[in-house]
Write an enzyme that holds these catalytic residues in place. Structure first.
Site, PDB file in Angstrom:
ATOM      1  N   CYS A  26       0.690  -1.014   0.081  1.00  0.00           N
ATOM      2  CA  CYS A  26       0.088  -0.568  -0.108  1.00  0.00           C
ATOM      3  C   CYS A  26       0.768   1.225  -0.022  1.00  0.00           C
ATOM      4  O   CYS A  26       1.418   1.656   0.752  1.00  0.00           O
ATOM      5  CB  CYS A  26      -0.572   0.020   0.853  1.00  0.00           C
ATOM      6  SG  CYS A  26      -2.241   1.742   0.847  1.00  0.00           S
TER       7      CYS A  26
ATOM      8  N   CYS B 179      -0.547   4.487   2.680  1.00  0.00           N
ATOM      9  CA  CYS B 179      -1.299   3.959   4.006  1.00  0.00           C
ATOM     10  C   CYS B 179      -0.378   2.876   4.037  1.00  0.00           C
ATOM     11  O   CYS B 179       0.711   2.257   4.041  1.00  0.00           O
ATOM     12  CB  CYS B 179      -1.915   4.894   4.225  1.00  0.00           C
ATOM     13  SG  CYS B 179      -3.415   4.263   3.321  1.00  0.00           S
ATOM     14  N   SER B 180      -1.475   1.773   4.655  1.00  0.00           N
ATOM     15  CA  SER B 180      -1.065   0.634   5.438  1.00  0.00           C
ATOM     16  C   SER B 180      -2.271  -0.192   4.508  1.00  0.00           C
ATOM     17  O   SER B 180      -2.704  -1.247   5.524  1.00  0.00           O
ATOM     18  CB  SER B 180      -0.985   0.888   6.443  1.00  0.00           C
ATOM     19  OG  SER B 180      -1.301   1.441   7.456  1.00  0.00           O
ATOM     20  N   CYS B 181      -2.670   0.246   3.486  1.00  0.00           N
ATOM     21  CA  CYS B 181      -4.533  -0.594   3.581  1.00  0.00           C
ATOM     22  C   CYS B 181      -4.098  -2.195   3.560  1.00  0.00           C
ATOM     23  O   CYS B 181      -3.164  -2.494   2.904  1.00  0.00           O
ATOM     24  CB  CYS B 181      -4.801  -1.143   2.507  1.00  0.00           C
ATOM     25  SG  CYS B 181      -6.250   1.507   1.894  1.00  0.00           S
TER      26      CYS B 181
END
Length: 215
Positions: free
Chosen positions: A115, A118-120
């Site tokens: 991702c 961000c950190s999906c």
């Protein structure tokens, strides 16, 4: 969104080069420290719970999906056609697990997930995202040098294997279905699931064939 690259041992621990904390991670860590100092939280116990959910409980859900795809041709077809429905049929649903797409690893193509913004991450099937997945180092390097990132994880692939990087977002999240290892034809779904690792479902790891003593 995918990034193609023609350009790779497996480690279940976090990698120092991908361990920078985001602002939110730093705030959470500070809150944990404060609560621990006030005696409201046992740090050792909290860390054990987080680590278990990150590496065992969460990823085991995805491992069961992969194992069923390996053993059930109809389920495998369903998973690649409609991952949301196929995964939901096994009960692994929830927030951060919507809009799933299953990616098939083959001898010709190896898929990796990141991702970049961000950190999906698909929590219902993989649990908590590892620290390295959220780090700027991983998020930037995997797009421009996926083979180098694989090498950081101890993974080496043939030069003619295509490596494709998929960018996870709030609209789509990915589950990599690794190749079934040799020597597993007589194993049950439960036994097969034990072979599947979190990293192999992100694409930063490979699955090792079971030893005779492990079967």
């Amino acid at each position: 969104m995918g990034y193609d690259d023609k350009h790779e041992h497996e480690h279940e621990h976090d990698h120092p080069e991908y361990s920078e904390l985001s602002e939110m991670d730093a705030r959470v860590r500070a809150l944990e420290t404060l609560l621990t100092e006030k005696g409201l939280v046992d740090q050792a116990g909290l860390s054990a719970v987080v680590e278990r959910y990150e590496k065992e409980v969460g990823p085991h859900n995805g491992a069961l999906v992969v194992a069923k795809a390996w053993t059930d041709p109809e389920y495998r077809r369903w998973l690649f056609e409609d991952a949301d429905a196929a995964i939901e049929s096994l009960g692994h649903v929830g927030r951060q697990g919507e809009h799933m797409v299953a990616l098939e690893n083959t001898s010709q193509r190896h898929n990796m997930v990141v991702c970049t913004l961000c950190s999906c991450y698909p929590w219902p099937v993989l649990g908590l995202p590892p620290v390295w997945y959220k780090s700027p180092s991983y998020r930037s390097k995997v797009v421009i040098d996926p083979r180098g990132v694989l090498a950081d994880f101890g993974v080496s692939l043939p030069e003619d294997t295509e490596i494709k990087v998929w960018d996870s977002t709030a609209e789509v999240r990915y589950l990599v279905v690794p190749m079934r290892p040799e020597g597993t034809s007589g194993m049950s779904e439960e036994q097969l699931a034990e072979l599947v690792t979190r990293d192999s479902m992100i694409g930063t790891g490979l699955i090792q064939a079971p030893t005779d003593t492990a079967r």
